[in-house]
Write an enzyme that holds these catalytic residues in place. Sequence first.
Site, PDB file in Angstrom:
ATOM      1  N   CYS A 238      34.084  35.462  47.973  1.00 10.01           N
ATOM      2  CA  CYS A 238      35.233  35.825  48.801  1.00 10.01           C
ATOM      3  C   CYS A 238      35.621  34.696  49.739  1.00 10.01           C
ATOM      4  O   CYS A 238      36.621  34.784  50.427  1.00 10.01           O
ATOM      5  CB  CYS A 238      34.906  37.060  49.632  1.00 10.01           C
ATOM      6  SG  CYS A 238      34.019  38.309  48.725  1.00 10.01           S
TER       7      CYS A 238
ATOM      8  N   GLY B  68      43.733  43.797  42.757  1.00 13.04           N
ATOM      9  CA  GLY B  68      42.543  44.602  42.963  1.00 13.04           C
ATOM     10  C   GLY B  68      42.281  44.920  44.419  1.00 13.04           C
ATOM     11  O   GLY B  68      41.857  46.028  44.753  1.00 13.04           O
TER      12      GLY B  68
ATOM     13  N   SER C  97      42.253  44.867  38.019  1.00 16.33           N
ATOM     14  CA  SER C  97      43.079  43.703  38.317  1.00 16.33           C
ATOM     15  C   SER C  97      43.366  42.944  37.036  1.00 16.33           C
ATOM     16  O   SER C  97      42.582  42.988  36.089  1.00 16.33           O
ATOM     17  CB  SER C  97      42.349  42.799  39.318  1.00 16.33           C
ATOM     18  OG  SER C  97      43.131  41.688  39.674  1.00 16.33           O
TER      19      SER C  97
END
Length: 378
Positions: A322, A73, A197
Site C-alpha cells: 500500500c 477495489g 477490481s
Amino acid sequence: MSAPRAYLDGASTQPLRPEARAELIEAWAEPAGDPGRMHTEGMEARARLEWARERVATAVGARSRSVVFTSGGSEAIAAAAYGATERGPHSVAAAVEHAAVRSWAERGPVTWVDVDRSGRVDTERLLDGVNASTSAEPTGLVHLQWANHEVGTRQRVAEVVASCRERDVLCHIDACGALGHDPIAFDDLGADLMSVSAHKLGGPPGIGALLVRRGLRLDPLIVGGDQERARRAGMAAVGPACGFAAALEAATADLDDSARFARTQTDRVIAWAEGTEGVRVLGDPVDRLDHLVCLGFDDVEPQPLLIGLDQAGVAVHSGSSCATEGLEPSPVLAAMGVDDQRSMRVSLSWSTTVADVSAFLDAAPEVLGSLRFLRAGT
C-alpha cells in the site's frame, strides 16, 4: 534498441489485455451518451453498460443485479464497510487485511484477529471476534480476504461465510487479488458482499465492482443520484466497464491453463529460494495464489535488491503493497510474526513468459551475491 524487460509485479497491476483495449476503444468511439437518459445516445450507452454488467456477473457466478460498478477495489471495500455500519459499528478482521480494509475498520471499534506464520486466520478465532462486540456496539461486518495480497495465502472463505450466516452477521470477502486467478462463484459461496477490481487481471484501472447478495440493502457510500439502482451515484464509466468485462472473460476462459502455467513458474522461483542460503518462502507455499510468491531475505535490504534487479531489467515489488513512496515495513508480515523489513514479492501477469521468470532467476543470484560481497567488505 533496449533489451526487453521482465515485468514480475502483476499482483500490483497488470498490462491491459488486448481484448479490454479493443472494447475500450470501441466504446469511446461511440457518440457521448449518459446511460441515465432517455434519448438514443443515452439508451445505447445504457445497453453497453448493462451488457458489461451481465458479462461480469456471469464470470463471477452472480446475478447481474448484484454487480455495482465502482471506481475500483478500494471504493468497493469502502462501500461495503460504510453500508454495513447500520447493522452495527463493530467489525472483525484478520490482521493481514489490505490497508483499504484496515483503514475503514479502524474508523470504529474493531477486533483484529491474529494469523499463523503462513498468514492464515483460524475460522473459530475469527468468529470469536464477533463475540467481542456488545449490545451497544454489535458487529456489523466480518472482513476476510480471499487470498492475501502480499504472500498469496488463501483463506478458508467458505467456512467463514457459512459461520457468519449462522450468526446473522454480514460477511465481506475482498477478492480483488484473486479475481481472474481463482474460480469465483459468488452466489454459490453465499457471501453478503464481495469487492473486485479490474486492473489486477489485465482490465483498465479505475473500474471495479461491489457484489451484493440478493435482497441485501445497504446505504450507498456515494450519494447524489440514482445511478446503479440508487446504490452508487455518479456518471457510469461505460468504457471501462466494457473493458473490465472483456478482460475478465479473457482471464476466466483459460483459467485452468493459466493457473497451471503460473504455478509452474512460481514453483521455479520457490525451488531457487529453497536452494539458496538466506532466502526463504513466506506464506503458504502450496495453498496460495498460483501467480504469486513472497520471499524473505536474512541479510540484505530490499532497496538495493530491487534497484539491482531493476537495473538488470527485472521489475518486482517489496515492502507494504500500500506504500506509494519508499519501502515501508509490511504490516502483513509483522502480523505473521516474520521479518517485515526484508521481503520481495514476485508475481506474474497474463503476459508473463518463461523467459521473464528465467530473467529473474538469472539476475537474482548475481544481484544477491554482489550485495553480500559489498556487505562483507564493509
